[in-house]
Motif scaffolding. Structure first.
Motif, short mmCIF file in Angstrom:
data_model
loop_
_atom_site.label_atom_id
_atom_site.label_comp_id
_atom_site.label_asym_id
_atom_site.label_seq_id
_atom_site.Cartn_x
_atom_site.Cartn_y
_atom_site.Cartn_z
N ARG A 6 0.85 -1.18 0.00
CA ARG A 6 0.00 0.00 0.00
C ARG A 6 0.89 1.23 0.00
N ILE A 7 0.62 2.16 -0.91
CA ILE A 7 1.49 3.33 -1.07
C ILE A 7 0.67 4.60 -0.98
N ARG A 8 1.08 5.47 -0.08
CA ARG A 8 0.51 6.82 0.02
C ARG A 8 1.64 7.80 -0.24
N GLY A 9 1.41 8.79 -1.07
CA GLY A 9 2.49 9.74 -1.31
C GLY A 9 2.15 10.74 -2.39
N THR A 10 3.21 11.36 -2.92
CA THR A 10 3.09 12.40 -3.94
C THR A 10 3.90 12.00 -5.16
N ILE A 11 3.30 12.14 -6.34
CA ILE A 11 4.03 11.85 -7.57
C ILE A 11 5.05 12.95 -7.81
N GLU A 12 6.29 12.54 -8.00
CA GLU A 12 7.37 13.52 -8.26
C GLU A 12 7.73 13.60 -9.74
N ALA A 13 7.58 12.48 -10.46
CA ALA A 13 7.90 12.47 -11.89
C ALA A 13 7.16 11.32 -12.55
N VAL A 14 6.89 11.50 -13.85
CA VAL A 14 6.23 10.47 -14.65
C VAL A 14 7.07 10.25 -15.89
N SER A 71 7.00 8.72 -0.89
CA SER A 71 5.98 8.14 -0.02
C SER A 71 5.70 9.03 1.18
N ARG A 72 4.60 8.76 1.86
CA ARG A 72 4.25 9.51 3.07
C ARG A 72 5.37 9.47 4.09
N GLU A 73 6.11 8.38 4.11
CA GLU A 73 7.22 8.21 5.05
C GLU A 73 8.52 8.87 4.58
N GLY A 74 8.48 9.45 3.36
CA GLY A 74 9.67 10.13 2.83
C GLY A 74 10.56 9.25 1.99
N ASP A 130 -8.76 9.78 -15.35
CA ASP A 130 -7.99 9.36 -16.52
C ASP A 130 -6.51 9.66 -16.30
N LYS A 131 -5.70 9.19 -17.21
CA LYS A 131 -4.25 9.26 -17.03
C LYS A 131 -3.72 10.69 -16.98
N SER A 132 -4.50 11.65 -17.46
CA SER A 132 -4.03 13.04 -17.42
C SER A 132 -3.87 13.52 -15.98
N GLU A 133 -4.53 12.84 -15.03
CA GLU A 133 -4.42 13.22 -13.62
C GLU A 133 -3.15 12.66 -12.97
N ILE A 134 -2.50 11.75 -13.67
CA ILE A 134 -1.25 11.17 -13.17
C ILE A 134 -0.12 12.11 -13.55
N LYS A 135 0.20 13.04 -12.65
CA LYS A 135 1.19 14.07 -12.98
C LYS A 135 1.92 14.49 -11.70
N PRO A 136 3.09 15.11 -11.87
CA PRO A 136 3.84 15.55 -10.70
C PRO A 136 3.00 16.46 -9.80
N GLY A 137 3.14 16.23 -8.50
CA GLY A 137 2.39 17.02 -7.52
C GLY A 137 1.11 16.37 -7.06
N ALA A 138 0.61 15.38 -7.81
CA ALA A 138 -0.64 14.73 -7.44
C ALA A 138 -0.45 13.87 -6.18
N LYS A 139 -1.40 13.95 -5.28
CA LYS A 139 -1.40 13.13 -4.08
C LYS A 139 -2.15 11.83 -4.40
N ILE A 140 -1.52 10.71 -4.11
CA ILE A 140 -2.11 9.43 -4.54
C ILE A 140 -2.14 8.40 -3.40
N ILE A 141 -3.01 7.42 -3.59
CA ILE A 141 -2.94 6.20 -2.79
C ILE A 141 -3.10 5.02 -3.73
N PHE A 191 -3.63 1.01 -3.42
CA PHE A 191 -3.98 0.04 -2.38
C PHE A 191 -3.19 -1.27 -2.48
N GLY A 192 -2.83 -1.67 -3.70
CA GLY A 192 -2.22 -2.98 -3.81
C GLY A 192 -1.19 -3.10 -4.92
N ALA A 193 -0.06 -2.41 -4.78
CA ALA A 193 1.03 -2.59 -5.74
C ALA A 193 1.66 -3.98 -5.51
N VAL A 194 2.03 -4.61 -6.59
CA VAL A 194 2.57 -5.98 -6.52
C VAL A 194 4.01 -5.98 -7.01
N LYS A 195 4.88 -6.61 -6.25
CA LYS A 195 6.28 -6.71 -6.66
C LYS A 195 6.41 -7.83 -7.68
#
Length: 209
Positions: A35-43, A52-55, A170-181, A183-187
């Motif tokens: 689970r990832i909470r954070g801010t997009i820095e680059a795409v 991430s929220r934890e830095g 939509d994908k246009s919202e995936i941009k630097p500065g966006a706050k995101i969560i 829920f289930g990223a998979v390695k």
């Protein structure tokens, strides 16, 4: 001397057991979702650089068919009987759950991750995904009874609790500065975290759940 026909059931049984054991071992080796909470820095194409929220600096690859949802502010009055909601909460001494945040699922996501479980929004927090069975105004907020397949919880929602809903994005919202969560990223086998859904805060919102 055993015949081939008499040995066949044993061979089949042994093969079945081996398949089950191998399947179980493979399942056991599956890494847990992240689970990832954070801010997009680059795409960079499908690759997201996230603080991430934890830095922590993290890399997450979006799948080709990634679903993007906006996390939009809504009103407490939108929580009605029959609504399917997720309640991020802190347990109270009397057994009730005091909401920290509530998100309302759209109808096509009814039943998503239904149930009650520990959560990592803050130490000791919980998550209940359930259907609203009853909602009554109380002295300290809205009193809500939610029911899920294995039980029910009484929830108090204080007036200042953030209430959000998921809306199609939509994908246009995936941009630097966006706050995101996420829920289930998979390695994956190459060591990269991969996500098939990204939830983006709308209008400067940090997803509160």
């Amino acid at each position: 001397m055993p015949t081939i026909s008499s040995l066949l059931p044993r061979v089949l049984a042994a093969s079945l057991i081996s398949a089950v054991l191998l399947g179980t071992a493979a399942w056991a080796q599956q890494p847990p979702p992240v689970r990832i909470r954070g801010t997009i820095e680059a795409v960079d194409g499908a690759m997201l650089s996230i603080k991430s929220r934890e830095g922590t600096d993290m890399k997450v690859r979006m799948t080709d068919n990634v679903a993007v949802f906006g996390v939009a502010k809504t009103a407490l009055s939108e929580i009605k009987e029959g609504s399917y909601i997720g309640v991020t909460a802190m347990p109270e001494p009397d057994g009730t759950q005091k909401a920290v945040a509530v998100h309302i699922f759209p109808e096509n996501q009814r039943g998503a991750a239904e149930g009650f479980r520990p959560w990592d929004q803050r130490p000791g927090s919980t998550m209940t995904n359930a259907t609203v069975a009853q909602t009554v105004k109380g002295t300290d907020g809205q009193n809500i009874l939610v029911k899920y397949k294995d039980g029910e919880k009484k929830v108090v929602v204080p007036p200042d609790t953030p209430v959000v809903t998921f809306v199609a994005g939509d994908k246009s919202e995936i941009k630097p500065g966006a706050k995101i969560i996420i829920f289930g990223a998979v390695k994956k086998d190459d060591g990269v975290l991969e996500a098939n859904r990204v939830n983006v805060g709308r209008d400067g919102i940090t997803p509160p759940m």
